[in-house]
Design a protein around this motif. Structure first.
Motif, short mmCIF file in Angstrom:
data_model
loop_
_atom_site.label_atom_id
_atom_site.label_comp_id
_atom_site.label_asym_id
_atom_site.label_seq_id
_atom_site.Cartn_x
_atom_site.Cartn_y
_atom_site.Cartn_z
N ARG A 149 0.84 -1.19 0.00
CA ARG A 149 0.00 0.00 0.00
C ARG A 149 0.88 1.25 0.00
O ARG A 149 2.06 1.21 0.42
CB ARG A 149 -0.95 0.01 1.18
N PRO A 150 0.36 2.39 -0.45
CA PRO A 150 1.18 3.60 -0.58
C PRO A 150 1.82 4.02 0.74
O PRO A 150 1.27 3.78 1.82
CB PRO A 150 0.17 4.66 -1.07
N ARG A 192 0.32 7.99 7.66
CA ARG A 192 -0.92 8.64 8.07
C ARG A 192 -0.93 10.14 7.73
O ARG A 192 -1.49 10.96 8.45
CB ARG A 192 -1.15 8.48 9.58
N SER A 193 -0.32 10.50 6.63
CA SER A 193 -0.23 11.92 6.27
C SER A 193 -1.38 12.39 5.40
O SER A 193 -1.62 13.59 5.29
CB SER A 193 1.10 12.18 5.53
N VAL A 251 -12.12 2.81 9.53
CA VAL A 251 -11.44 3.88 10.27
C VAL A 251 -10.42 4.52 9.35
O VAL A 251 -9.55 3.83 8.79
CB VAL A 251 -10.75 3.33 11.53
N ASP A 252 -10.54 5.86 9.18
CA ASP A 252 -9.56 6.58 8.37
C ASP A 252 -8.25 6.67 9.16
O ASP A 252 -8.23 7.11 10.31
CB ASP A 252 -10.07 7.97 8.04
N ARG A 253 -7.13 6.27 8.54
CA ARG A 253 -5.86 6.22 9.25
C ARG A 253 -5.36 7.60 9.64
O ARG A 253 -4.68 7.77 10.66
CB ARG A 253 -4.80 5.51 8.39
N ALA A 254 -5.67 8.62 8.85
CA ALA A 254 -5.16 9.96 9.14
C ALA A 254 -6.06 10.71 10.12
O ALA A 254 -5.59 11.29 11.11
CB ALA A 254 -5.01 10.75 7.84
N THR A 255 -7.37 10.73 9.87
CA THR A 255 -8.29 11.55 10.70
C THR A 255 -8.93 10.78 11.84
O THR A 255 -9.55 11.40 12.71
CB THR A 255 -9.41 12.10 9.80
N ARG A 256 -8.82 9.45 11.84
CA ARG A 256 -9.45 8.58 12.84
C ARG A 256 -10.98 8.63 12.74
O ARG A 256 -11.66 8.25 13.68
CB ARG A 256 -9.01 8.94 14.26
N TYR A 257 -11.48 9.09 11.65
CA TYR A 257 -12.93 9.13 11.45
C TYR A 257 -13.43 7.69 11.30
O TYR A 257 -12.85 6.87 10.58
CB TYR A 257 -13.27 9.96 10.21
N VAL A 258 -14.54 7.37 11.99
CA VAL A 258 -15.11 6.02 11.97
C VAL A 258 -16.39 6.01 11.15
O VAL A 258 -17.27 6.85 11.36
CB VAL A 258 -15.39 5.50 13.39
#
Length: 291
Positions: free
Chosen positions: A219-220, A226-227, A250-257
């Motif tokens: 993956r990139p 997490r940038s 779960v978004d790795r950067a923003t932690r949005y679920v």
């Protein structure tokens, strides 16, 4: 055509004679049918050694009696083993081995005698080499204790005993003897310490493999550090008694679920369809990768 018979008859004549004998005719009757004397048929029979029939059909990849007759024809004509193999449609190594194993003590090659010998070699059951030879067991046991691989042991056996076939064993034979308990279980072990053979699945597709699956380490880099938003990690939460389930992203950067409703079940196809449907409204910039 090259000749190969005591009375210089074409090969088709003794071939027909042996076909009749294998069909159940007596020697005198078979000789009369092919137009030769009883003594001539007896000479063919004696030179062939004896009359043997295979106990089961022989696979087409092995040499047949007709193939061996063609090999004898080629030898009589002075053809090389490679030329004979090309004529038969076989690999030249097959003909080389046949000429080496099928010759009689006087160096001559009789196709019927060679065919009988091949049938004898194929007879089963054969005694396991490791049961028949104590010397072979002790040699292999000793090398396995020294952490030699079966491949190394096989080559060493052939090098030390070039003329003794009883002390030859290929790597597969050593593996089978080890797994079947024919060697000392306390001391004879593989370097991997494996005691059972792994299932062989060469060429068989895995049932649960994901088509065009990409491993996580591909993956990139921006997903790893997490940038950048848009790289998601998915999971599945199953309720009590397997009565319900819900998916999570779960978004790795923003932690949005983002929760994924699974009204139709939580097997792979249902989860896939629910993910595709319930993330379609997200902006393209926020739909980069999903782990």
């Amino acid at each position: 055509m090259p000749r190969y018979a005591p009375n210089q008859l074409p090969l088709t004549v003794p071939k027909r004679y042996f076909e009749l004998r294998r069909g159940g005719l007596k020697g005198a009757a078979a000789a009369r049918q092919v137009g030769v004397s009883v003594s001539c048929g007896s000479v063919w029979f004696i030179k062939a050694g004896r009359m043997l029939l295979p106990d089961k059909p022989i696979d087409a990849r092995y040499l047949t009696q007709d193939d061996r007759i063609a090999i004898a024809d080629g030898v009589q004509a002075g053809c090389s083993a490679a030329a004979i193999a090309a004529e038969l449609g076989k690999h030249r190594s097959t003909v080389y081995r046949e000429l080496r194993r099928g010759r009689k003590a006087d160096g001559s090659y009789n196709p019927w005698w060679a065919h009988n010998q091949a049938i004898l070699r194929r007879r089963r059951p054969k005694e396991e080499k490791f049961q028949a030879s104590k010397a072979l067991r002790e040699f292999v046991n000793d090398k396995l204790q020294q952490h030699w691989s079966p491949q190394q042991i096989s080559r060493q056996l052939a090098r030390h005993h070039p003329d003794d076939a009883a002390l030859h064993a290929c790597a597969e034979t050593i593996y089978r003897a080890l797994y079947n308990g024919l060697l000392d279980k306390r001391t004879a072990k593989l370097r991997t310490a494996r005691t059972r053979r792994r299932k062989q699945r060469r060429g068989i597709p895995l049932k649960n493999a994901i088509p065009r699956m990409r491993l996580i380490h591909t993956r990139p880099r921006e997903a790893d550090d997490r940038s950048t938003a848009g790289h998601w990690e998915g999971d599945l939460i199953i309720g009590k008694g397997y009565a319900s389930a819900i998916g999570t992203l779960v978004d790795r950067a923003t932690r949005y679920v983002h929760l994924i409703h699974l009204p139709h079940g939580w097997k792979a196809p249902q989860v896939r369809d629910a993910l595709a449907e319930q993330t379609a409204q997200l902006p393209a910039a926020l739909r980069r990768t999903l782990t």
